[in-house]
Write an enzyme that holds these catalytic residues in place. Structure first.
Site, PDB file in Angstrom:
ATOM      1  N   HIS A 101      -0.112  -1.091  -5.411  1.00  0.00           N
ATOM      2  CA  HIS A 101      -0.757  -1.176  -4.098  1.00  0.00           C
ATOM      3  C   HIS A 101      -1.777  -2.318  -4.122  1.00  0.00           C
ATOM      4  CE1 HIS A 101      -2.156   0.206  -0.215  1.00  0.00           C
ATOM      5  NE2 HIS A 101      -3.382  -0.005  -0.657  1.00  0.00           N
ATOM      6  N   GLU A 128      -1.150  -8.739  -9.291  1.00  0.00           N
ATOM      7  CA  GLU A 128      -0.077  -7.738  -9.363  1.00  0.00           C
ATOM      8  C   GLU A 128       0.966  -8.135 -10.400  1.00  0.00           C
ATOM      9  OE1 GLU A 128       0.109  -5.862  -4.865  1.00  0.00           O
ATOM     10  OE2 GLU A 128       1.428  -7.515  -5.320  1.00  0.00           O
ATOM     11  N   ARG A 141       8.496   2.542   2.612  1.00  0.00           N
ATOM     12  CA  ARG A 141       8.772   3.888   3.158  1.00  0.00           C
ATOM     13  C   ARG A 141       8.145   4.929   2.258  1.00  0.00           C
ATOM     14  NH1 ARG A 141      12.575   3.962   7.455  1.00  0.00           N
ATOM     15  NH2 ARG A 141      13.127   1.798   7.775  1.00  0.00           N
TER      16      ARG A 141
END
Ligand code: GAR
Length: 208
Positions: free
Chosen positions: A116, A181, A98
């Site tokens: 990201h 990541e 969100r």
């Protein structure tokens, strides 16, 4: 900061929580002066909540309210309240799907970071690994950045490259990006926790 000088992290996620596991593991092993104070999700049955609870870390589902892509006003206030109550110094987005803006960012200025799954500014938005595969790039990667009012536009803290291999599928490429990541996020959070990050406009400088 807690009494032992550790940065208190509030981790927000909507998915399985593999980045949370990587960050919490690095904290537990003493690889960075930080600890996860609370994990929060907008998805009641998200794996990240179960994984946090399994490690004895406070885990809270807070309903997002009436919108599909952002928190409504009431939900935003509830998230801010819970993070403040947990005395969180740094908000760590780990697959939180969100958009956070306005009052949330004002409550934690320069204190919200995101990971990201691409080398920003290429491929912002959803399913960035699929965007990279469809485009035909030979390298992609992951980016840790500050969250600002835009979507995946904040100043870049750290990046790691990942090769796109012949025969990659969306799943195999995402899995390779996720391995990167899991290395990069703890390193970036360590730099923040050690106070080694200086923001100069769009540039983020790392002090030795
Ligand atoms: C991660 O790959 C993260 O980069 C991505 O969601 C995944 C969450 O995985 N985030 C975004 O796409 C945000 N735009 P995880 O729940 O296993 O950490």
């Amino acid at each position: 900061m807690n009494r032992t000088g550790k940065l208190r992290l509030g981790v927000l996620g909507s998915g399985k929580g593999s980045n949370f596991v990587a960050v919490a593991g690095a904290c537990a092993r003493g690889e960075l002066p930080a600890e996860v104070a609370i994990v929060m999700s907008d998805v009641a049955d998200a794996g990240i909540l179960a994984r946090a609870a399994g490690q004895g870390i406070a885990a809270r589902f807070i309903p997002p309210g009436k919108f599909r892509t952002k928190l409504d006003e009431e939900a935003e206030a509830a998230y801010i309240g819970a993070l403040r109550e947990a005395r969180v110094d740094l908000v760590v987005l780990a697959g939180f799907m969100r958009i956070l803006k306005g009052d949330f960012l004002k409550a934690f200025p320069q204190r919200v970071i995101n990971i990201h799954p691409s080398l920003l500014p290429s491929f912002p938005g959803l399913e960035a690994w699929k965007q990279a595969l469809d485009y035909g790039v030979k390298f992609t990667g992951c980016t840790v950045h500050f969250v600002d009012q835009g979507v995946d536009t904040g100043a870049i803290i750290a990046q790691q490259t990942v090769p796109v291999l012949d025969g990659d599928t969306a799943e195999s490429l995402h899995a390779r990006i996720q391995q990167a990541e899991h290395q990069l996020y703890p390193v970036a959070i360590r730099l923040m926790a050690e106070g080694r990050i200086e923001v100069r406009g769009r540039s983020v400088v790392t002090r030795a």
